[in-house]
Design an enzyme around this catalytic site. Structure first.
Site, PDB file in Angstrom:
ATOM      1  N   LYS A 212      -2.782  37.871  20.772  1.00 52.80           N
ATOM      2  CA  LYS A 212      -1.599  37.396  21.474  1.00 52.80           C
ATOM      3  C   LYS A 212      -1.196  35.994  21.047  1.00 52.80           C
ATOM      4  O   LYS A 212      -1.989  35.248  20.481  1.00 52.80           O
ATOM      5  CB  LYS A 212      -1.815  37.498  22.983  1.00 52.80           C
ATOM      6  CG  LYS A 212      -1.740  38.959  23.422  1.00 52.80           C
ATOM      7  CD  LYS A 212      -1.254  39.175  24.810  1.00 52.80           C
ATOM      8  CE  LYS A 212      -0.974  40.665  24.975  1.00 52.80           C
ATOM      9  NZ  LYS A 212      -1.063  41.097  26.361  1.00 52.80           N
ATOM     10  N   ARG A 246      -7.952  45.890  26.115  1.00 53.92           N
ATOM     11  CA  ARG A 246      -6.966  46.548  25.246  1.00 53.92           C
ATOM     12  C   ARG A 246      -6.907  45.757  23.950  1.00 53.92           C
ATOM     13  O   ARG A 246      -6.526  44.589  23.955  1.00 53.92           O
ATOM     14  CB  ARG A 246      -5.626  46.550  25.975  1.00 53.92           C
ATOM     15  CG  ARG A 246      -4.500  47.251  25.259  1.00 53.92           C
ATOM     16  CD  ARG A 246      -3.233  47.206  26.114  1.00 53.92           C
ATOM     17  NE  ARG A 246      -2.124  47.829  25.444  1.00 53.92           N
ATOM     18  CZ  ARG A 246      -1.390  47.244  24.506  1.00 53.92           C
ATOM     19  NH1 ARG A 246      -1.633  46.007  24.147  1.00 53.92           N
ATOM     20  NH2 ARG A 246      -0.398  47.891  23.934  1.00 53.92           N
TER      21      ARG A 246
HETATM   22  C1  8Y7 Z   1      -0.458  44.517  27.294  1.00 58.55           C
HETATM   23  C2  8Y7 Z   1      -0.004  45.820  27.490  1.00 58.55           C
HETATM   24  C3  8Y7 Z   1       0.995  44.958  25.761  1.00 58.55           C
HETATM   25  C4  8Y7 Z   1      -1.426  43.991  28.200  1.00 58.55           C
HETATM   26  C5  8Y7 Z   1      -1.348  46.108  29.341  1.00 58.55           C
HETATM   27  C6  8Y7 Z   1       0.560  43.250  22.878  1.00 58.55           C
HETATM   28  C7  8Y7 Z   1       1.655  47.307  26.387  1.00 58.55           C
HETATM   29  C8  8Y7 Z   1       1.743  43.276  23.747  1.00 58.55           C
HETATM   30  N1  8Y7 Z   1       0.159  43.992  26.193  1.00 58.55           N
HETATM   31  N2  8Y7 Z   1      -0.440  46.617  28.504  1.00 58.55           N
HETATM   32  N3  8Y7 Z   1       0.909  46.080  26.536  1.00 58.55           N
HETATM   33  N4  8Y7 Z   1      -1.832  44.828  29.217  1.00 58.55           N
HETATM   34  N5  8Y7 Z   1      -1.806  46.847  30.366  1.00 58.55           N
HETATM   35  O1  8Y7 Z   1       0.285  42.135  22.367  1.00 58.55           O
HETATM   36  O2  8Y7 Z   1      -1.855  42.853  28.145  1.00 58.55           O
HETATM   37  O3  8Y7 Z   1      -0.096  44.246  22.641  1.00 58.55           O
HETATM   38  S1  8Y7 Z   1       2.109  44.847  24.416  1.00 58.55           S
END
Ligand code: 8Y7
Length: 276
Positions: A212, A246
């Site tokens: 990020k 994630r």
């Molecule tokens: C997150 C996410 C993204 C997160 C959850 C990226 C779809 C941005 N970030 N879903 N999604 N938590 N639950 O950097 O932090 O992957 S997209």
């Protein structure tokens, strides 16, 4: 899913404009191969998304989103055993994805879209409710909180209440502070340091920290150079009791988690081997 040890959710973007992949996994066949590879590396869940949540990203149409994710879900469902999560805020996509084999919903909008609560209640699959201030289009303009930790907890508690009210079961719910979603570096770091409070609400907690922009801020590095920083953040989160992380880099994350687990258990994972 047993959450006694942290689980790894692999990110599978099926978008031409996502955070890191930059369109590399837009082709269904390439997305499918990437999904298979993350499953082989040991991912516990795959999170498939067809609409970028990148700061400044514009919404995509329902049909476009369905066309992106459904072929990937249908194919992976037949080829791997691990659960597939659908990363969407649209109730129609939730329904179609679950019909195609998705076993979880990951909604960065925390079921606030019209019809999303009802859809999730009817399908009965686990749902991740994430905090976001603003919308991807404008969320990084001027994020502002008087107390970021309190406000994120209050928001998530209110979404839990709305979900239960709509008929979801408490054991369907997963909570996420939404790192980077309408937050400055300081907001993100404060949340990271207080993750225990979120864990204390007694729902499984998911955290997405991988690659990020907070790492870019700290390291002044471009996307490609964020692996060590991502692993550090994921380990700090898991040390505070986060249940699901994630990530883009499944194999290195699993390695880091094995080291963390050994350190926490003070146990030799390969007893009998005469090494250090
Ligand atoms: C997150 C996410 C993204 C997160 C959850 C990226 C779809 C941005 N970030 N879903 N999604 N938590 N639950 O950097 O932090 O992957 S997209």
């Amino acid at each position: 899913m047993n959450l006694d040890r942290p689980r790894v959710m692999g990110v599978l973007n099926v978008t031409p404009d996502s955070f890191f992949d930059g369109g590399r996994y837009f082709e269904p066949s390439i997305a499918i191969a990437h999904g298979l590879s993350m499953a082989e590396q040991g991912a516990d869940i795959l999170d498939i998304g067809g609409e970028s949540a990148r700061p400044g990203a514009l919404p995509v149409s329902l049909q476009e989103e369905l066309d992106r994710v459904l072929p990937v879900i249908e194919t992976l469902r037949r080829q791997i055993d691990i659960p597939i999560s659908i990363d969407t805020s649209k109730p129609e996509v939730m329904r179609a994805a679950v019909a195609a084999g998705a076993a979880m919903i990951n909604d960065v909008n925390a079921l606030r879209s019209p019809g999303a609560l009802t859809a999730a209640a009817e399908m009965g699959v686990p749902v991740c409710l994430m905090h976001m201030q603003g919308q991807p289009r404008n969320m990084q303009h001027e994020p502002s909180y008087s107390n970021v930790v309190e406000e994120v907890l209050e928001f998530l508690q209110a979404r839990v209440d709305a979900a239960l009210e709509a008929g979801l079961s408490p054991n369907q719910l997963v909570l996420d502070p939404g790192f980077g979603f309408g937050k400055t570096l300081m907001h993100n770091l404060e949340l990271l340091n207080q993750l225990k409070q979120l864990v204390g609400l007694n729902y499984p907690v998911l955290a997405g920290l991988s690659r990020k922009s907070m790492l870019g801020r700290i390291l002044k590095s471009e996307d490609e150079d964020r692996l060590a920083g991502s692993l550090t953040l994921s380990i700090l989160a898991c040390q505070q009791g986060v249940h699901i992380i994630r990530v883009h880099d499944v194999a290195p994350t699993l390695q880091a988690l094995r080291v963390l687990e050994a350190a926490n258990l003070k146990q030799d994972p390969q007893p009998g081997r005469r090494t250090a």
